[in-house]
Design an enzyme around this catalytic site. Structure first.
Site, short mmCIF file in Angstrom:
data_model
loop_
_atom_site.label_atom_id
_atom_site.label_comp_id
_atom_site.label_asym_id
_atom_site.label_seq_id
_atom_site.Cartn_x
_atom_site.Cartn_y
_atom_site.Cartn_z
N ASP A 131 0.85 -1.20 0.00
CA ASP A 131 0.00 0.00 0.00
C ASP A 131 0.88 1.23 0.00
O ASP A 131 2.12 1.13 0.03
CB ASP A 131 -0.94 0.00 1.22
CG ASP A 131 -2.31 0.60 0.90
OD1 ASP A 131 -2.34 1.71 0.32
OD2 ASP A 131 -3.32 -0.03 1.22
N TYR A 191 -14.30 5.41 -13.30
CA TYR A 191 -14.19 4.23 -12.44
C TYR A 191 -14.75 2.98 -13.13
O TYR A 191 -14.09 1.93 -13.18
CB TYR A 191 -14.92 4.48 -11.13
CG TYR A 191 -14.83 3.33 -10.15
CD1 TYR A 191 -13.66 3.08 -9.44
CD2 TYR A 191 -15.92 2.49 -9.93
CE1 TYR A 191 -13.58 2.03 -8.54
CE2 TYR A 191 -15.85 1.43 -9.03
CZ TYR A 191 -14.67 1.21 -8.33
OH TYR A 191 -14.60 0.15 -7.45
N LYS A 225 -12.84 -0.69 -14.44
CA LYS A 225 -13.26 -2.02 -14.03
C LYS A 225 -13.68 -2.89 -15.22
O LYS A 225 -13.44 -4.09 -15.24
CB LYS A 225 -14.38 -1.91 -13.00
CG LYS A 225 -13.96 -1.21 -11.71
CD LYS A 225 -12.75 -1.88 -11.07
CE LYS A 225 -12.40 -1.28 -9.72
NZ LYS A 225 -11.23 -1.95 -9.08
#
Length: 257
Positions: free
Chosen positions: A32, A151, A155
């Site tokens: 991360d 977004y 995806k």
């Protein structure tokens, strides 16, 4: 003891998956921006290269499973860089480290947003590997007040990338099941701004219908990811599994594609 690499491990679904696997006695290498074993920015090419180098060093070049989970839900080029190019770089970059495992597995986190309206040009730019063009197209979408398509487009592209490769020589041919999950609305730091008031929750529920138990906690998709990268999953190949409380069914009816 299996070694699993999870990106986006500091919060949300990634954190829940890491905690679950550690409870089960597995070694997790968390990735991360902060609070992780490997702190890198997957929005940059340098960060993606460093991810591979650091994981290679920490694991002695041996990984049993990879979960490409990191993502951003913001209408900006950064979302495309992380959600698509970062995820693909994670899976492709760490794939060689999976080859020494007796039961290698890989999974990615998409979204039920892959069922929603998206920008075809942006999806095609991503799939062609043209990150520079994808960044330009994203900026144009935002400038045209169409940033809501960013977004979902990332995806859609990620789902298509997986479907195009899962049955090929690098994945199925190498004995590596590659699959993904498509969650509905999950209570995470990424969604907290959309769930702050009852009105916002109602508005989101109208967009993302979840008739089975409604909005979920991150442990729900975490359990699915844990199974996808477990030795038990021997034959699932190239499947995008919707863990969405029924959104896929409501939106697509009896279609199985």
């Amino acid at each position: 003891m299996r070694t699993v690499v999870i990106t986006g491990a500091a919060s949300g679904i990634g954190r829940a998956t890491a905690e679950l696997l550690r409870e089960r006695g597995q070694r997790v290498v968390g990735v991360d921006l902060h609070d992780a074993d490997v702190c890198v920015d997957l929005a940059s090419s340098q960060g993606r290269l460093r991810l591979v180098d650091e994981v290679d060093r920490l694991t002695g070049s041996h990984v049993d499973a990879v979960v490409a989970n990191a993502g951003l839900a913001v209408p900006s080029p950064a979302a495309v860089a992380v959600n698509y190019f970062g995820a693909v770089a994670t899976l492709e970059g760490l794939r060689p480290l999976l080859l020494g495992s007796s039961a290698p597995r890989a999974a990615l986190t998409s979204s039920m947003a892959s069922l929603m309206e998206h920008d075809t040009a942006l999806v095609e730019a991503a799939l062609s590997g043209d990150e520079e063009k994808a960044m330009v197209l994203t900026a144009e979408l935002v400038a045209a007040d169409r940033g809501h398509l960013v977004y979902s487009s990332t995806k859609v592209a990620l789902c298509r990338w997986m479907r195009q490769r899962a049955a090929g020589a690098d994945w199925a041919g190498a004995g590596i099941p590659l699959n993904g999950i498509a969650p509905g609305v999950v209570v995470t730091p990424m969604t907290e701004g959309m769930l702050a008031t009852p009105e916002q929750r109602a508005q989101l529920a109208a967009m993302v219908p979840m008739p089975l138990h409604g909005i979920m906690e991150p442990d729900v998709p975490a359990r699915l990811l844990a199974w996808l990268v477990d030795e038990e999953n021997s034959h699932l190949c190239g499947q995008m599994v919707f863990v969405d409380g029924g959104s896929d069914v409501v939106l697509r009816g009896d279609s199985t594609w």
